[in-house]
Design an enzyme around this catalytic site. Structure first.
Site, PDB file in Angstrom:
ATOM      1  N   ARG A 113       0.813  -1.237   0.000  1.00 28.17           N
ATOM      2  CA  ARG A 113       0.000   0.000   0.000  1.00 28.17           C
ATOM      3  C   ARG A 113       0.843   1.283   0.000  1.00 28.17           C
ATOM      4  O   ARG A 113       0.408   2.312   0.523  1.00 28.17           O
ATOM      5  CB  ARG A 113      -0.969   0.044   1.191  1.00 28.17           C
ATOM      6  CG  ARG A 113      -2.222  -0.731   0.896  1.00 28.17           C
ATOM      7  CD  ARG A 113      -3.375  -0.327   1.837  1.00 28.17           C
ATOM      8  NE  ARG A 113      -4.144  -1.514   2.147  1.00 28.17           N
ATOM      9  CZ  ARG A 113      -4.449  -1.952   3.356  1.00 28.17           C
ATOM     10  NH1 ARG A 113      -4.117  -1.257   4.422  1.00 28.17           N
ATOM     11  NH2 ARG A 113      -5.122  -3.062   3.514  1.00 28.17           N
TER      12      ARG A 113
ATOM     13  N   ARG B 286      -6.655  11.939  -6.395  1.00 26.74           N
ATOM     14  CA  ARG B 286      -7.885  11.154  -6.231  1.00 26.74           C
ATOM     15  C   ARG B 286      -9.118  12.035  -5.983  1.00 26.74           C
ATOM     16  O   ARG B 286     -10.253  11.537  -6.073  1.00 26.74           O
ATOM     17  CB  ARG B 286      -7.736  10.163  -5.075  1.00 26.74           C
ATOM     18  CG  ARG B 286      -7.076   8.833  -5.418  1.00 26.74           C
ATOM     19  CD  ARG B 286      -8.032   7.905  -6.186  1.00 26.74           C
ATOM     20  NE  ARG B 286      -9.386   7.887  -5.620  1.00 26.74           N
ATOM     21  CZ  ARG B 286      -9.744   7.229  -4.529  1.00 26.74           C
ATOM     22  NH1 ARG B 286      -8.873   6.478  -3.905  1.00 26.74           N
ATOM     23  NH2 ARG B 286     -10.980   7.304  -4.067  1.00 26.74           N
TER      24      ARG B 286
ATOM     25  N   ASP C 245      -7.078  -2.556  -6.915  1.00 27.20           N
ATOM     26  CA  ASP C 245      -7.792  -3.109  -5.772  1.00 27.20           C
ATOM     27  C   ASP C 245      -8.104  -4.563  -6.093  1.00 27.20           C
ATOM     28  O   ASP C 245      -8.301  -4.899  -7.271  1.00 27.20           O
ATOM     29  CB  ASP C 245      -9.093  -2.342  -5.516  1.00 27.20           C
ATOM     30  CG  ASP C 245      -9.751  -2.793  -4.229  1.00 27.20           C
ATOM     31  OD1 ASP C 245      -9.466  -2.186  -3.173  1.00 27.20           O
ATOM     32  OD2 ASP C 245     -10.521  -3.774  -4.253  1.00 27.20           O
TER      33      ASP C 245
ATOM     34  N   TYR D  25     -15.353 -11.728  -0.158  1.00 26.79           N
ATOM     35  CA  TYR D  25     -16.105 -10.506  -0.483  1.00 26.79           C
ATOM     36  C   TYR D  25     -17.407 -10.839  -1.201  1.00 26.79           C
ATOM     37  O   TYR D  25     -18.459 -10.252  -0.929  1.00 26.79           O
ATOM     38  CB  TYR D  25     -15.263  -9.551  -1.327  1.00 26.79           C
ATOM     39  CG  TYR D  25     -14.207  -8.845  -0.512  1.00 26.79           C
ATOM     40  CD1 TYR D  25     -14.577  -7.959   0.498  1.00 26.79           C
ATOM     41  CD2 TYR D  25     -12.854  -9.071  -0.724  1.00 26.79           C
ATOM     42  CE1 TYR D  25     -13.621  -7.321   1.270  1.00 26.79           C
ATOM     43  CE2 TYR D  25     -11.888  -8.427   0.043  1.00 26.79           C
ATOM     44  CZ  TYR D  25     -12.279  -7.556   1.039  1.00 26.79           C
ATOM     45  OH  TYR D  25     -11.343  -6.924   1.814  1.00 26.79           O
TER      46      TYR D  25
ATOM     47  N   ARG E  93      -3.120   6.338   0.470  1.00 24.64           N
ATOM     48  CA  ARG E  93      -3.584   7.466   1.263  1.00 24.64           C
ATOM     49  C   ARG E  93      -2.560   8.130   2.169  1.00 24.64           C
ATOM     50  O   ARG E  93      -2.826   9.196   2.708  1.00 24.64           O
ATOM     51  CB  ARG E  93      -4.788   7.023   2.106  1.00 24.64           C
ATOM     52  CG  ARG E  93      -6.076   6.979   1.304  1.00 24.64           C
ATOM     53  CD  ARG E  93      -7.239   6.724   2.217  1.00 24.64           C
ATOM     54  NE  ARG E  93      -7.231   5.359   2.715  1.00 24.64           N
ATOM     55  CZ  ARG E  93      -7.916   4.937   3.769  1.00 24.64           C
ATOM     56  NH1 ARG E  93      -8.649   5.801   4.453  1.00 24.64           N
ATOM     57  NH2 ARG E  93      -7.893   3.677   4.156  1.00 24.64           N
TER      58      ARG E  93
END
Lengths: 352, 352
Positions: B32, B45, B81, B156, B36
């Protein structure tokens, strides 16, 4: 309690297994057995928030008894929450439905430690009244007292609530070891005092929950946490009751948790019980460890898994059957009742 | 790519270590790293939702390059993702900020499997264009392709979103093994196709993420999951790129994950790398494993931990430095830059 009642309690399958002696059947209870999986629990809790309910004597008694009546489990666990002793000494916190414990002012400075005073029996009078009444009601069924371990308690105080990564807790741990150890020392005193009061009020075993210890490496656990968990367990050592110690995802630290002074080590479902005994040594007494999600499988799968766990538990000096974590709220209570029946029907295995 | 450029890429520290050869410095990248924690990421973004951004060629290129420019890491990981290939074949899902992937109609029946068709290059044309452009832009810096592993993808789809306990996923697994294996077989095809397309477009390594595999016991992992992860890794075996396999809380299943066909095993922070090598065998090549929360500690603590990890990594045939899980959003990017510098300054340790 009469001498006869006391003898029956002492010879219960649960306490016998906790002592490493051979019980007449495999004892079984479930973490979070007193809770949301039971309709009678949901009914009695209607209109009362979680923390309030933990301080209402009659409600604690009734909720604690519900799973014993329904499932015929071999031990009751006192209905409470790990933040109860913190609330009792005046920490401003609440349990928010769907979130968990939320602390109004997270603790991150030495100045804030002063509010974490010792716990006295008056602070938890209504709770201890419940323990005392339960001991009478339960008769030969042991009541397990419980407390949250210092790391888990501290993590709620530092984060201000539940956290996925325990970032602020570990930040404090790594950045200010002096404050860290002072905080965990306070937590250890309070947890120890709470357990001691419960035993003095009649609990015949204790479980120290370190819900989040499994997020630590073994090295960090040994440095920052184990001494404080050891202090808690040591503070009830003279009372002669079995001390169970449990956390989730603790495969790497099982030995270290045992060395903290646990008589019985709770094991989650990731580590088979025979492997746990290899890590803990042949004198280990273990509790566990059916994956709580297994309870959503067909009965034959549940029972096949339970039989495997009983067989693996034969590697230990003693085995108390349990889940590897708490009962999930969506669990069908009848599945739990059938599982207790099944476990009780199995012969106690010869030690492997 | 010119022959010279190709040779420089192949001799990069990252790919050298992945082959088990001795690099000129300890290679480092961060799970990652493209995300962020970087202000330039948050800026680009702005106004674009997560899933849309994963399908916009220029944005994927820019976001993937940002941490390489800023931190001088030894490998880029393609910004995406794990649900991207599912979205690409038409599954109705979105990534909800603060929640994660949410699937409109959770998959719990055989009839629903039909919608999980094969992934073709046209489905991810904009993504592959980004991979291709990145390969050119990055030159000697390797690009790591990635995909979610079958169990994590399936979880998921079955849960309909993130889950703490994976109850419905395990319920399906225990209750309907035939449907389970059919579902995981579909997931394995799609993940394998996605990885293959990325390598054909220029990625020089792949990482298969099984984020949730650590919630399984080893026995369940072997029965219900490993064959499907092995199928994914096998589907790119002929392409000659290193295959990294990673999950969190996988101490009990490290060997089983390696046996699925991984060339490099990612290890979380709970298991010291030298202990991981004991479990994996002396030929192991490992990646990891600084606790991401350590990055909130003072610099000297971060660097002392990093030095320990480099020393423990010397037990392996190869070591790629990384975190033990993804970069937390609140991480100070300068801490990451300083850590890369620190790792690069350390001598490559002699094998222990």
């Amino acid at each position: 309690m009469s001498l006869e009642a006391s003898a029956r309690l002492s010879s219960s399958a649960f306490l016998t297994a906790c002592r490493g002696e051979r019980p007449d059947h495999v004892p079984v209870w479930f973490m979070r057995q007193a809770g949301r999986s039971l309709p009678e629990y949901l009914k009695i809790r209607e209109g009362t928030n979680m923390l309030d309910s933990c301080f209402q004597t009659e409600m604690v008694v009734e909720i604690t008894l519900q799973p014993v009546r329904r499932h015929q489990v071999d031990a009751a666990i006192f209905f409470s929450d790990i933040v109860v002793p913190l609330k009792a000494i005046g920490v401003d916190l609440d349990i928010v439905p769907g979130t968990g414990p939320v602390v109004a002012e997270p603790i991150r400075s030495a100045a804030q430690l002063d509010q974490l005073r010792d716990l006295e029996s008056d602070d938890v009078a209504s709770v201890l009244a419940a323990v005392s009444a339960l001991t009478d009601e339960l008769g030969p069924t042991p009541l397990i007292g419980f407390a949250g371990a210092p790391f888990t308690l501290a993590s709620y105080l530092v984060e201000g609530g539940p956290s996925k990564d325990h970032r602020r807790t570990k930040q404090l741990m790594y950045s200010d070891p002096e404050l860290w150890h002072a905080l965990l020392g306070r937590m250890a005193r309070i947890a120890g005092q709470f357990l001691r009061l419960q035993v003095e009020a009649g609990a015949s075993a204790v479980q120290l929950f370190d819900s989040w210890a499994g997020t630590l490496s073994r090295a960090d656990y040994l440095t920052y946490v184990q001494p404080h968990s050891a202090a808690v367990l040591d503070s009830v050592a003279d009372l002669g009751v079995p001390r169970i110690h449990f956390g989730v995802g603790t495969g790497e630290i099982l030995g270290a948790m045992s060395d903290a002074g646990a008589d019985v080590v709770g094991v989650d479902w990731r580590v088979p019980l025979d492997e746990a005994v290899r890590r803990l040594g042949p004198d280990a007494i273990v509790q566990g460890n059916l994956d709580p999600t297994t309870l959503f499988a067909p009965t034959e799968v549940v029972h096949a898994r339970a039989a495997e766990i009983i067989a693996q538990g034969a590697a230990a000096r003693g085995h108390i059957f349990n889940l590897g974590h708490g009962v999930l709220p969506a669990t069908d209570p009848d599945t739990l009742t059938r599982l207790v029946d099944f476990v009780h029907q199995q012969p106690v295995p010869a030690r492997s």
